[in-house]
Design a protein around this motif. Structure first.
Motif, PDB file in Angstrom:
ATOM      1  N   LYS A 239       0.923  -1.220  -0.128  1.00 30.44           N
ATOM      2  CA  LYS A 239      -0.003   0.088  -0.045  1.00 30.44           C
ATOM      3  C   LYS A 239       0.930   1.168  -0.092  1.00 30.44           C
ATOM      4  CE  LYS A 239      -4.440  -1.644   0.548  1.00 30.44           C
ATOM      5  NZ  LYS A 239      -4.320  -2.806   1.249  1.00 30.44           N
ATOM      6  N   ASN A 240       0.249   2.382  -0.600  1.00 31.76           N
ATOM      7  CA  ASN A 240       0.978   3.621  -0.443  1.00 31.76           C
ATOM      8  C   ASN A 240       0.472   4.448   0.653  1.00 31.76           C
ATOM      9  OD1 ASN A 240       2.640   5.642  -1.369  1.00 31.76           O
ATOM     10  ND2 ASN A 240       1.378   6.472  -2.977  1.00 31.76           N
TER      11      ASN A 240
ATOM     12  N   LYS B 159       4.738   1.531   1.205  1.00 35.48           N
ATOM     13  CA  LYS B 159       5.542   2.338   0.794  1.00 35.48           C
ATOM     14  C   LYS B 159       5.069   3.565   1.449  1.00 35.48           C
ATOM     15  CE  LYS B 159       6.176   4.985  -3.425  1.00 35.48           C
ATOM     16  NZ  LYS B 159       5.649   5.605  -4.780  1.00 35.48           N
TER      17      LYS B 159
ATOM     18  N   THR C 286       5.246   7.451   3.325  1.00 35.03           N
ATOM     19  CA  THR C 286       5.519   8.892   3.446  1.00 35.03           C
ATOM     20  C   THR C 286       5.331   9.366   4.947  1.00 35.03           C
ATOM     21  OG1 THR C 286       5.347   9.355   0.988  1.00 35.03           O
ATOM     22  CG2 THR C 286       5.378  11.187   2.401  1.00 35.03           C
TER      23      THR C 286
ATOM     24  N   GLU D  89      -0.586  16.338  -3.580  1.00 35.01           N
ATOM     25  CA  GLU D  89      -0.616  14.767  -3.822  1.00 35.01           C
ATOM     26  C   GLU D  89      -2.066  14.234  -3.547  1.00 35.01           C
ATOM     27  OE1 GLU D  89       2.745  12.307  -2.817  1.00 35.01           O
ATOM     28  OE2 GLU D  89       3.784  14.098  -2.991  1.00 35.01           O
TER      29      GLU D  89
ATOM     30  N   GLN E 177      -3.594  10.280  -3.704  1.00 35.46           N
ATOM     31  CA  GLN E 177      -2.491   9.561  -4.087  1.00 35.46           C
ATOM     32  C   GLN E 177      -2.235   8.229  -3.052  1.00 35.46           C
ATOM     33  OE1 GLN E 177      -0.648   9.838  -6.965  1.00 35.46           O
ATOM     34  NE2 GLN E 177      -2.426  11.270  -7.297  1.00 35.46           N
ATOM     35  N   PHE E 178      -3.043   8.158  -2.076  1.00 34.33           N
ATOM     36  CA  PHE E 178      -2.720   7.405  -0.830  1.00 34.33           C
ATOM     37  C   PHE E 178      -3.709   6.306  -0.583  1.00 34.33           C
ATOM     38  CE2 PHE E 178       0.011  10.982  -0.327  1.00 34.33           C
ATOM     39  CZ  PHE E 178       1.244  10.528  -0.474  1.00 34.33           C
ATOM     40  N   ASP E 179      -3.282   5.109  -0.470  1.00 29.98           N
ATOM     41  CA  ASP E 179      -4.318   3.751   0.026  1.00 29.98           C
ATOM     42  C   ASP E 179      -4.719   4.124   1.421  1.00 29.98           C
ATOM     43  OD1 ASP E 179      -4.145   2.502  -2.670  1.00 29.98           O
ATOM     44  OD2 ASP E 179      -2.082   2.304  -1.884  1.00 29.98           O
TER      45      ASP E 179
END
Length: 231
Positions: free
Chosen positions: A48-49, A70, A72, A109, A112-114
């Motif tokens: 997953k992001n 992954k 951030t 962003e 962009q994230f799961d």
């Protein structure tokens, strides 16, 4: 900027202690496995992001990366991020860290994230609703958002401020400002207003005799909220 300079200074001064499990951050180290497993059970992290808002020294960020995500991590404390970066290099667990506000990141962003996490942060900012909106903007439709914070009532004041900071000395005095605590009803309202669906609430308890934290259904002091952004 949606940040309290005094709060940033407070956590920056403690930054070099982030990864010391016997330091002021001991409670964070102890609750991290509970938070991590609760998140992973609801939104399996492998592949997953993920973005961790208010990541501090990276305790949760790095543990999510170990699960195969992954990750951030974003924060406004430069010192805490330097500690996080250094630890990531030492441990060999890659995490992308950025010195950026959640609202700015949401503009850059969006969608962009799961998975979006924001733990132990909402009670430290002037406008928690704006952070919740940023989280809702960052997550993909169908994605998951997780928050944790402190309830605002007499018991929370007694346990989180008087107990943890003054009696048990688990946290430095002045860590929490009771006025900034957020009730589950308020946080649920912020989430719904931001277009999120509230799926679950979970309490977190601490037994001072056994010195063990556990997840339970008592949301009167520390609690976690799981949300999804509808497809």
């Amino acid at each position: 900027m949606n940040a309290d300079p005094l709060e940033l200074q407070k956590f920056s001064e403690l930054a070099h202690h982030w990864w010391d499990p016997t330091s002021e951050f001991k409670p964070l180290h102890e609750i991290n496995p509970l938070r991590l497993e609760w998140i992973n059970a609801r939104a399996p992290l492998a592949g997953k992001n993920v973005i961790d808002i208010g990541c501090g020294g990276g305790i949760l960020s790095e543990s999510m990366a170990r699960k195969g995500a992954k990750v951030t991590g974003i924060d406004l404390s430069e010192k805490a991020l330097k500690v996080a970066d250094l630890h990531s290099l030492e441990s060999g667990v890659p995490v992308r860290y950025k010195l950026i506000a959640a609202e700015e990141m949401a503009a850059a962003e969006a969608g962009q994230f799961d998975v979006v996490t924001c733990m132990e942060m909402l009670e430290h900012v002037p406008d928690p609703g704006a952070i919740v909106r940023a989280a809702a903007t960052l997550v993909k439709p169908g994605g998951h958002v997780f928050f944790s914070t402190l309830n605002r009532n007499a018991k929370a004041y007694l346990f989180a401020v008087i107990g943890a900071e003054y009696l048990l000395r688990m946290l430095p005095k002045g860590t929490h400002d009771y006025e900034k605590f957020i009730t589950p009803a308020e946080l649920s309202q912020y989430a719904r207003t931001a277009g999120l669906q509230v799926d679950a609430l979970k309490g977190m308890g601490y037994n001072p005799l056994t010195k063990v934290y556990s997840l339970n259904n008592d949301t009167s002091v520390n609690y976690l909220v799981a949300c999804t952004r509808p497809e």
